[in-house]
Design an enzyme around this catalytic site. Sequence first.
Site: not given
Length: 316
Positions: A139, A142-143
């Site tokens: 992701c 996300c990261d």
Amino acid sequence: MEQNHKEHVRCLIVGSGPAGYTAAIYASRANLNPVEYCGLQPGGQLTQTTTVENFPGYPEGVDGNQMMMDIREQAEHFGADIRDGEIVKADFSKAPYLLTTDEGHEITADTVIIATGASAKYLGLDDERKYNGQGVSACATCDGFFYRKKVVAVVGGGDTACEDALYLAGLAKKVFLIVRKPFLRASKVMQERVMAKENIEILFEHNTIGLFGENGVEGAHLVKRKGEPDEELVDIAIDGFFLAIGHKPNSDVFKEWLDTDEVGYLKKVDGTPRTKVPGVFVAGDVADPVYRQAITAAASGCQAAIEAERYLLEQQ
């Protein structure tokens, strides 16, 4: 365990994660006495990420596991009956609907909320598991933030891979795009954007065969032109390895009864959580190929529970 006794519930929630747990909060507060089965990965995909920084209300960020435990606790506080186990069979031919757990327990339900999520596709390398959460991510949104001014690689050649590469290029010092084929499958406009970006280097005809590093990912082992006479091994130094080869929605159990798109995402009716089966609703990533965020999943769980409550009121 007694097999022939069927349990009846007003609202059954299948799957856990931001969508399932939020649906449980709303359904509990509406006195639907929901029963929720957590599935194979309690807490869902978020339990794979380390820190969640983009969920409102956590200025310092929050551990993905911790956040899921918090939302679960909130649902239980309002009376949700949350259980371990997986729903492996569904029969939506007539109401109340019949669902079967992995232990053979049968439950009939007046309403069903499907929040089984999606699973990121991995290459299948042992190193992906070894470095999960230590440089391997599925992701980018996300990261990616953790890789500011660092060097990362994205695997894939479609629109998602190009989107992820462009997103990461805004944060990272350099992005390698590892593409198995000699071309990109992505749409023309995405290809042009990636090609124009100075800090993205596309490695065509490269396959990833492994990752290496002492404390997390420090590099990747690649094969260029695999199987050809001029095949060669290439190592690249990277801090992060992002998979962008797609997601598989966990919809197999319900495909016989509900409409899906060509990938398997469950279809909503008119953009609502409703499906073509009355009283069966969908929430979260199992029905969302586009956004796939914790906040959108949570919101859709709320919508599904409200729809379930309204449906039950209409049935009285």
